[in-house]
Design a protein around this motif. Structure first.
Motif, short mmCIF file in Angstrom:
data_model
loop_
_atom_site.label_atom_id
_atom_site.label_comp_id
_atom_site.label_asym_id
_atom_site.label_seq_id
_atom_site.Cartn_x
_atom_site.Cartn_y
_atom_site.Cartn_z
N ASN A 163 0.89 -1.23 0.02
CA ASN A 163 0.09 0.09 0.11
C ASN A 163 0.69 1.20 -0.01
O ASN A 163 0.50 2.22 -0.65
CB ASN A 163 -0.97 0.04 1.34
CG ASN A 163 -0.22 -0.11 2.45
OD1 ASN A 163 0.42 -0.88 2.81
ND2 ASN A 163 -0.26 0.96 3.38
N LEU A 164 2.27 1.24 0.64
CA LEU A 164 2.88 2.36 0.91
C LEU A 164 3.44 2.71 -0.74
O LEU A 164 3.78 3.74 -1.03
CB LEU A 164 4.02 2.10 1.74
CG LEU A 164 3.37 2.19 3.26
CD1 LEU A 164 4.48 1.88 4.36
CD2 LEU A 164 2.42 3.27 3.66
N LEU A 165 3.82 1.60 -1.10
CA LEU A 165 4.47 1.46 -2.58
C LEU A 165 3.33 2.24 -3.51
O LEU A 165 3.76 2.89 -4.44
CB LEU A 165 5.01 0.22 -3.14
CG LEU A 165 5.52 0.30 -4.52
CD1 LEU A 165 6.72 1.01 -4.63
CD2 LEU A 165 5.92 -1.24 -4.78
N ASN A 170 1.25 6.94 -6.23
CA ASN A 170 -0.10 7.76 -6.61
C ASN A 170 0.69 9.22 -6.39
O ASN A 170 0.02 9.99 -7.06
CB ASN A 170 -1.03 7.71 -5.41
CG ASN A 170 -1.88 6.44 -5.93
OD1 ASN A 170 -1.70 5.83 -6.96
ND2 ASN A 170 -2.78 5.77 -4.92
N TRP A 171 1.39 9.19 -5.29
CA TRP A 171 1.90 10.60 -4.96
C TRP A 171 2.76 11.24 -6.33
O TRP A 171 2.72 12.25 -6.55
CB TRP A 171 2.76 10.77 -3.80
CG TRP A 171 3.33 12.06 -3.57
CD1 TRP A 171 3.22 13.23 -2.84
CD2 TRP A 171 5.16 12.40 -3.95
NE1 TRP A 171 4.03 14.09 -3.15
CE2 TRP A 171 5.16 13.61 -3.68
CE3 TRP A 171 5.74 11.58 -4.65
CZ2 TRP A 171 6.36 14.26 -3.74
CZ3 TRP A 171 7.03 12.36 -4.92
CH2 TRP A 171 7.36 13.54 -4.33
N LEU A 172 3.47 10.29 -6.61
CA LEU A 172 4.53 10.67 -7.79
C LEU A 172 3.82 11.16 -9.17
O LEU A 172 3.98 12.09 -9.99
CB LEU A 172 5.52 9.46 -8.21
CG LEU A 172 6.37 9.70 -9.07
CD1 LEU A 172 7.56 10.93 -8.33
CD2 LEU A 172 7.22 8.52 -9.49
N TYR A 393 -2.32 8.10 -0.38
CA TYR A 393 -0.63 8.13 -0.08
C TYR A 393 -0.25 6.90 1.01
O TYR A 393 0.73 6.36 0.59
CB TYR A 393 -0.19 9.35 -0.11
CG TYR A 393 -0.31 10.55 -0.97
CD1 TYR A 393 -0.69 10.04 -2.12
CD2 TYR A 393 -0.40 11.77 -0.74
CE1 TYR A 393 -0.81 10.94 -3.41
CE2 TYR A 393 -0.53 12.72 -1.46
CZ TYR A 393 -1.07 12.30 -2.82
OH TYR A 393 -1.17 13.42 -4.07
N LEU A 394 -1.19 6.98 1.97
CA LEU A 394 -0.92 5.98 2.88
C LEU A 394 -1.46 4.52 2.86
O LEU A 394 -1.18 3.57 2.95
CB LEU A 394 -1.19 6.40 4.26
CG LEU A 394 -0.34 7.97 4.72
CD1 LEU A 394 -0.75 8.19 5.96
CD2 LEU A 394 0.98 7.67 4.52
N MET A 395 -2.87 4.67 2.51
CA MET A 395 -3.68 3.33 2.25
C MET A 395 -3.51 2.67 0.64
O MET A 395 -3.55 1.64 0.53
CB MET A 395 -5.21 3.77 2.53
CG MET A 395 -5.62 4.11 3.70
SD MET A 395 -5.12 2.91 4.98
CE MET A 395 -7.05 1.84 4.52
#
Length: 575
Positions: A163-165, A170-172, A393-395
């Motif tokens: 999920n963090l990956l 998603n953030w990128l 970004y975290l989930m």
């Protein structure tokens, strides 16, 4: 000329600082904190009260922590504020997460007490200090910290960290889109003219500032009086013509109304000198002139949304002053005419902040859409910033894009001169409500309006609070029908029949009736389930001629208003 050079230097300095502060005036913040700190330093009673309250909160937290060791059901000392859903999930009922949630809630309660009620601090500065410290504290809320959020911990454990990956990817993607000026992920599925803004119609007028859309009739006979919609120019017009199932425009057309709608140009730095008066003259009045030629000898029902409603009220007041009686009624959707209680937007607007904004806009020529969006996001940071960060970004999940979210990302720019006029003349000096706004050398007085008015406020509006929208009652001497509907500034207006969990209150105040305060009105008005749209459509019909007529022609080429193309036109597609 020499003085203009000095002022240009001041504006250049503000513009340079604005690049580092995101458009927030450091002088305004410093003034607010200085006012609070200096008065707090001179108030030993308030200091002692804050220390005592801090000690009490710490004692409550310690007692709660001790009791939780042997009683997992012990009552919590602090409760989240209404609308705060950060700690609603079951995971927050277990320790140590429950203890961390209680810690932040108790700190928030204490901090709110410290920043409020300091003798001598202005209300505006008090609100700015409280809001700023709350934003800073939100950064450290346990729901935003991966190892302190039970949902994130459980998801990380279950997925082995994937999920963090996914969240980083998603953030990128979001970052790269923002840097390149692309819209958010998923908005490509909601293109105006293809997926949204699809109600059939024609562009029948165009000038440098607007396109006017006339929608095709859907019934054999129509109400004699047409409807002209004036949307806010801060966003694209199609909030009122989203998907076919929730389009207010389509709803009106299918009910037998002839509908016209303004589509505002997405201005550029070359339009920096367009003023608020230009928006009235080239916007509302130009559109009304066109409608009057296409549907001659008929009065017009005019409706304005948000800033468009404020502009419409200004134009209607000027028309009343000039004895121009072309309006049959006026409708204001979530629009303010009195700015004495503008809600949390007031936090960002004072003389210091406006001067700073003017420097930034002078340099750019416009106020960019992302600069406005940042302000609105701060007003609801937990909903619009932090919850999205946690989710995306975290989930590592993506919330599905919907039409309303895609529209919200399709913002427009505002020219320097117009926005400066709006902030100074209406927001700071409240000239429209006080009868001191001048059009063609004459002050505009809303008391001169004699057409019936339909006002709509929304319960959770952070842009135009319903108490502020309700103030139209105090400014006019005519019949006012007011609706308070569930939802926020956008979702409360897009409230089509059949939408679940919707309700509204409605009451008519005749010109001879005593005007209730907003609180009295609320208590005296029974809520009704469903959408307010049918009530408005019935009100339009009641204020129209009793007999239906044949639909008017599309445009009026013989009178200088030929069909220029299909809806939604070209201005709505501008980036």
């Amino acid at each position: 000329m020499e003085h203009q050079s000095f002022r240009a230097l001041d504006r250049m300095a503000n513009a340079w600082v604005a690049r580092a502060t995101g458009g927030i005036s450091p002088q305004a913040l410093n003034l607010a904190f200085a006012d609070w700190a200096l008065h707090l330093a001179a108030a030993p009673g308030k200091q002692m009260e804050s220390v005592v309250e801090g000690w009490q909160k710490a004692t409550e937290l310690a007692a709660f922590a001790a009791e939780s060791l042997y009683d997992a059901q012990t009552s919590t000392p602090a409760e989240a504020a209404p609308g705060d859903h950060r700690f609603d999930r079951d995971g927050w009922l277990k320790d140590p997460y429950r203890l961390w949630a209680q810690s932040i809630l108790l700190i928030e309660e204490w901090l709110n007490g410290v920043t409020r009620g300091v003798p001598g601090v202005s209300r505006h500065h008090e609100n700015v200090v409280s809001f700023t410290l709350r934003q800073w504290l939100d950064v450290w809320s346990p729901n935003n910290i991966p190892w302190a959020n039970p949902e994130v911990v459980e998801r990380t454990r279950a997925t082995g960290g994937s999920n963090l990956l996914s969240g980083f990817q998603n953030w990128l993607e979001d970052w790269s889109r923002q840097v390149s000026g692309q819209p958010p992920v998923g908005t490509e599925a909601f293109q105006p003219g293809r997926d949204v803004a699809v109600t059939p119609g024609k562009v029948v007028y165009r000038n440098h500032l607007i396109e006017l859309i006339q929608y095709s009739p859907q019934t054999d006979a129509v109400a004699a009086e047409p409807v002209l919609i004036v949307p806010a120019w801060i966003m694209k017009y199609y909030i009122l013509d989203l998907s076919p199932h929730n389009s207010l425009v389509r709803y009106l057309v299918e009910k037998g109304h002839t509908v016209f709608c303004i589509s505002w140009r997405n201005v550029t730095e070359e339009d920096r000198d367009l003023s608020l008066e230009d928006y009235r003259r080239m916007g509302v009045m130009a559109a009304l002139d066109a409608v009057s030629e296409i549907v001659p000898d008929r009065k017009v029902h005019a409706a304005g949304y948000c800033l468009g409603g404020t502009l419409l009220a200004l134009a209607a007041g000027a028309m009343a002053e000039a004895r121009d009686n072309r309006l049959a009624s006026m409708t204001l959707f979530a629009a303010q005419t009195d700015f004495t209680e503008p809600g949390e937007l007031e936090l960002f607007i004072d003389d210091s902040q406006v001067s700073f904004l003017e420097g930034m806009m002078w340099d750019q020529g416009v106020l960019e859409s992302h600069q406005m969006a940042g302000t609105f996001q701060l007003l609801r940071s937990n909903d619009l910033i932090w919850s999205r960060m946690v989710h995306d970004y975290l989930m590592g999940e993506r919330a599905p894009m919907i039409d309303l979210m895609a529209w919200n990302a399709d913002a427009t720019r505002m020219p320097f001169k117009m926005h400066s006029d709006y902030l100074r003349k209406l927001f700071l000096r409240n000239e429209l409500a006080t009868g001191s706004y001048v059009v063609d050398g004459r002050p505009v007085a809303l008391q001169n309006l004699r057409v019936p008015i339909f006002g709509v406020g929304t319960e959770r509006d952070h842009v135009a609070p319903w108490h502020s929208a309700y103030k139209i009652h105090y400014l006019v001497e005519t019949d006012v029908t007011f609706v308070l509907t569930s939802g926020g500034h956008n979702a409360g207006i897009v409230s089509e029949p059949g939408h679940k969990h919707r309700h509204f209150r409605l009451r008519e105040t005749n010109v001879t009736d005593p005007v209730l305060s907003a609180e009295e009105w609320f208590d005296a008005t029974t809520p009704q389930e469903g959408s307010w749209w049918p009530e408005w459509e019935a009100w339009l019909t009641a204020n129209s001629s009793p007999d239906k007529v044949a639909p008017p022609s599309m445009g009026a080429p013989e009178r200088g208003y030929p069909v220029l193309g299909d809806a939604p036109g070209t201005y709505v597609l501008q980036r």
